[in-house]
Structure formats: structure tokens, C-alpha cells
Design a protein around this motif. Structure first.
Motif, PDB file in Angstrom:
ATOM      1  N   MET A   1     -84.396 -77.716  37.334  1.00 51.40           N
ATOM      2  CA  MET A   1     -85.857 -77.796  37.358  1.00 51.40           C
ATOM      3  C   MET A   1     -86.446 -77.252  36.062  1.00 51.40           C
ATOM      4  O   MET A   1     -87.377 -77.843  35.495  1.00 51.40           O
ATOM      5  N   TYR A   2     -85.917 -76.136  35.591  1.00 54.32           N
ATOM      6  CA  TYR A   2     -86.408 -75.553  34.345  1.00 54.32           C
ATOM      7  C   TYR A   2     -86.263 -76.542  33.193  1.00 54.32           C
ATOM      8  O   TYR A   2     -87.207 -76.774  32.423  1.00 54.32           O
ATOM      9  N   HIS A   3     -85.088 -77.144  33.067  1.00 56.94           N
ATOM     10  CA  HIS A   3     -84.844 -78.061  31.945  1.00 56.94           C
ATOM     11  C   HIS A   3     -85.656 -79.349  32.077  1.00 56.94           C
ATOM     12  O   HIS A   3     -86.094 -79.909  31.063  1.00 56.94           O
ATOM     13  N   ILE A   4     -85.878 -79.815  33.288  1.00 53.03           N
ATOM     14  CA  ILE A   4     -86.701 -81.015  33.481  1.00 53.03           C
ATOM     15  C   ILE A   4     -88.131 -80.748  33.020  1.00 53.03           C
ATOM     16  O   ILE A   4     -88.711 -81.522  32.250  1.00 53.03           O
ATOM     17  N   PHE A   5     -88.701 -79.634  33.474  1.00 51.86           N
ATOM     18  CA  PHE A   5     -90.097 -79.344  33.132  1.00 51.86           C
ATOM     19  C   PHE A   5     -90.265 -78.994  31.654  1.00 51.86           C
ATOM     20  O   PHE A   5     -91.247 -79.406  31.034  1.00 51.86           O
ATOM     21  N   THR A   6     -89.326 -78.261  31.081  1.00 53.17           N
ATOM     22  CA  THR A   6     -89.465 -77.934  29.655  1.00 53.17           C
ATOM     23  C   THR A   6     -89.286 -79.179  28.791  1.00 53.17           C
ATOM     24  O   THR A   6     -89.893 -79.279  27.721  1.00 53.17           O
ATOM     25  N   ALA A   7     -88.470 -80.113  29.248  1.00 49.18           N
ATOM     26  CA  ALA A   7     -88.327 -81.370  28.504  1.00 49.18           C
ATOM     27  C   ALA A   7     -89.643 -82.136  28.529  1.00 49.18           C
ATOM     28  O   ALA A   7     -90.090 -82.666  27.499  1.00 49.18           O
ATOM     29  N   LEU A   8     -90.292 -82.191  29.673  1.00 48.51           N
ATOM     30  CA  LEU A   8     -91.574 -82.892  29.777  1.00 48.51           C
ATOM     31  C   LEU A   8     -92.635 -82.211  28.925  1.00 48.51           C
ATOM     32  O   LEU A   8     -93.456 -82.880  28.289  1.00 48.51           O
ATOM     33  N   ILE A   9     -92.631 -80.879  28.915  1.00 51.91           N
ATOM     34  CA  ILE A   9     -93.582 -80.140  28.084  1.00 51.91           C
ATOM     35  C   ILE A   9     -93.372 -80.473  26.611  1.00 51.91           C
ATOM     36  O   ILE A   9     -94.330 -80.629  25.842  1.00 51.91           O
ATOM     37  N   ALA A  10     -92.112 -80.629  26.214  1.00 52.58           N
ATOM     38  CA  ALA A  10     -91.781 -80.935  24.816  1.00 52.58           C
ATOM     39  C   ALA A  10     -91.945 -82.408  24.489  1.00 52.58           C
ATOM     40  O   ALA A  10     -91.799 -82.806  23.328  1.00 52.58           O
ATOM     41  N   GLY A  11     -92.242 -83.220  25.488  1.00 51.32           N
ATOM     42  CA  GLY A  11     -92.420 -84.649  25.252  1.00 51.32           C
ATOM     43  C   GLY A  11     -91.124 -85.410  25.107  1.00 51.32           C
ATOM     44  O   GLY A  11     -91.089 -86.482  24.488  1.00 51.32           O
TER      45      GLY A  11
ATOM     46  N   GLN B   1     -87.255 -86.754  27.034  1.00 56.30           N
ATOM     47  CA  GLN B   1     -86.768 -87.256  28.320  1.00 56.30           C
ATOM     48  C   GLN B   1     -85.801 -86.258  28.941  1.00 56.30           C
ATOM     49  O   GLN B   1     -84.844 -85.830  28.296  1.00 56.30           O
ATOM     50  N   PRO B   2     -86.024 -85.895  30.207  1.00 58.64           N
ATOM     51  CA  PRO B   2     -85.104 -84.968  30.871  1.00 58.64           C
ATOM     52  C   PRO B   2     -83.696 -85.557  30.948  1.00 58.64           C
ATOM     53  O   PRO B   2     -83.516 -86.778  31.026  1.00 58.64           O
ATOM     54  N   ALA B   3     -82.714 -84.703  30.928  1.00 62.89           N
ATOM     55  CA  ALA B   3     -81.323 -85.142  30.986  1.00 62.89           C
ATOM     56  C   ALA B   3     -80.995 -85.681  32.376  1.00 62.89           C
ATOM     57  O   ALA B   3     -81.450 -85.144  33.393  1.00 62.89           O
TER      58      ALA B   3
ATOM     59  N   ILE C   1     -78.280 -85.438  34.023  1.00 61.90           N
ATOM     60  CA  ILE C   1     -77.550 -84.478  34.828  1.00 61.90           C
ATOM     61  C   ILE C   1     -78.494 -83.535  35.572  1.00 61.90           C
ATOM     62  O   ILE C   1     -78.218 -83.110  36.700  1.00 61.90           O
ATOM     63  N   ASP C   2     -79.637 -83.224  34.948  1.00 63.60           N
ATOM     64  CA  ASP C   2     -80.614 -82.353  35.599  1.00 63.60           C
ATOM     65  C   ASP C   2     -81.353 -83.098  36.711  1.00 63.60           C
ATOM     66  O   ASP C   2     -81.606 -82.537  37.784  1.00 63.60           O
ATOM     67  N   ILE C   3     -81.693 -84.339  36.466  1.00 61.05           N
ATOM     68  CA  ILE C   3     -82.366 -85.146  37.491  1.00 61.05           C
ATOM     69  C   ILE C   3     -81.448 -85.333  38.691  1.00 61.05           C
ATOM     70  O   ILE C   3     -81.880 -85.239  39.845  1.00 61.05           O
ATOM     71  N   GLU C   4     -80.171 -85.567  38.429  1.00 60.47           N
ATOM     72  CA  GLU C   4     -79.223 -85.741  39.531  1.00 60.47           C
ATOM     73  C   GLU C   4     -79.045 -84.455  40.322  1.00 60.47           C
ATOM     74  O   GLU C   4     -78.930 -84.477  41.549  1.00 60.47           O
TER      75      GLU C   4
END
Length: 211
Positions: free
Chosen positions: A87-97, A99-101, A103-106
Motif C-alpha cells: 500500500m505504501y509503495h502504491i500510494f507513493t508511486a501515485l504521488i510521484a506520478g 505507475q505502481p509496481a 507486485i505491489d498491486i498483486e
């Protein structure tokens, strides 16, 4: 250290969404100095109780069951940490503009699938609401609500209001509900003040040294 042991860290709830508060159970930054605040399964239970994901009675039951099945408690703690980091990596990726990885989405979807089993619609005095089947002694019962919280936030307009603390030594996440959406700090009295103090000291040093 086994899965039951607790160091009794202090938990704070500033994220605005329970999934963000859970992501904030690491102090400091993932890229630098950090502190793990879920050192044992009992920490996960205590955090879940403070977050109103389990009742006091359910928390006592979970700790009782965990003491008798430390292997399963350790497995759930590992799953919780994996979900948190996803969740942390998904949201920080979105904040940075970015695409979330995948592996994190899965990782999120894995807990989401488990956490939506037994769903039903219940009629209350306030209308229809979702109800999720769970057993009071299921050691992983807090993971479903966390995954659903993240999925709900990701598919809502508020996704674009998720921010990361501007203190480079922090990195906690929160939903910016201020009028102008210009909130910079997770906690103004802590992170905001710390940054201002460091900036002041830097300016003083530059004046003293001429650099």
C-alpha cells in the motif's frame, strides 16, 4: 523475537484513512533510517484495536489464540507487513506520478480477495450496508478491512488528495482535506517545526561561515 512480543510503540492516526494510518506504522523513511513499529503480532492486534478494526474482546481472543499458535501468528504478521509495504509503495508511486509496481498491486489484490469472502448486504435503520463475514478468532481478520480501505481510496476521487509528509526524515502519508489542498506536514507541531528548526540552523551556519 517471536510474533507475540511487543515493544509497545506509540501509534498515531493522522492519515485520514485507516490504510494510510497502517502504512504509517513505520517511523522514519523507507529509504533512510526507519523504525518498525509492528515488532510482534501483539503490536498488530493493539494497533487494530486502536484503529477500531477489532473490539477489546476480539483483541483478547486474538492474543489468546496467537499464544497457542505462534507459527500462524508469525505468518499473519508477515502478511500484514507485506500488505502495508504494498500500500505504501502504491500510494507513493501515485504521488510521484509513476505507475505502481505490479507486485505491489498483486499483494493488495491477494488480501483483497481474501478480505471480501463472505460479503453480504444488510439492511439497517440508515439503509443498506456491507457486512463482511469473519470469525472472532481469525488471526488475520484485520487484513481484510485494511485491503478494502486501500481499494476504496484508490478508486475514489480522494486518491488525488493523498500526500506524503514534506519532512524528508518522515514520509508518512495522509489525505489532504484542507481547503486549499496545500498541507505539507503529517504533524505540523512535529515535522513542520523540525524542518523549520533545521532551516534556521542552516541559515545561522551559513551566516557564521560565509558559505
Amino acid at each position: 523475537m517471536n510474533a507475540i512480543t511487543s515493544k509497545l510503540p506509540g501509534f498515531e492516526f493522522i492519515g485520514g484513512k485507516v490504510c494510510l494510518d497502517f502504512a504509517n506504522t513505520v517511523s522514519g523513511t523507507r529509504e533512510g533510517r526507519s523504525q518498525e513499529n509492528l515488532t510482534g503480532y501483539s503490536d498488530l492486534v493493539r494497533w487494530s484495536q486502536e484503529a477500531a478494526l477489532v473490539t477489546e474482546s476480539q483483541a483478547k481472543t486474538l492474543l489468546y489464540v496467537a499464544e497457542r499458535d505462534e507459527g500462524e501468528a508469525a505468518t499473519v504478521l508477515t502478511r500484514a507487513r507485506v500488505l502495508r509495504e504494498a500500500m505504501y509503495h502504491i500510494f507513493t508511486a501515485l504521488i510521484a506520478g509513476t505507475q505502481p509496481a505490479g507486485i505491489d498491486i498483486e499483494a493488495l489484490n491477494r488480501e483483497l480477495r481474501k478480505g471480501t469472502t463472505g460479503a453480504s448486504v444488510m439492511l439497517t435503520t440508515d439503509g443498506f450496508v456491507w457486512e463482511w463475514g469473519k470469525e472472532d478468532d481469525a488471526l488475520d481478520q484485520m487484513l481484510g478491512p485494511l485491503a478494502r480501505s486501500a481499494a476504496t481510496l484508490l478508486t475514489s476521487d480522494e486518491q488525488h488528495l493523498v500526500r506524503q509528509c514534506a519532512n524528508m526524515r518522515c514520509g508518512w502519508l495522509f489525505v489532504d482535506t484542507t481547503k486549499n489542498h496545500r498541507r505539507h506536514w503529517c504533524r505540523t507541531t512535529i515535522c513542520g517545526n523540525n524542518v523549520r528548526v533545521r532551516r534556521h540552523r542552516q541559515r545561522q551556519l551559513e551566516l557564521e561561515t560565509g558559505f
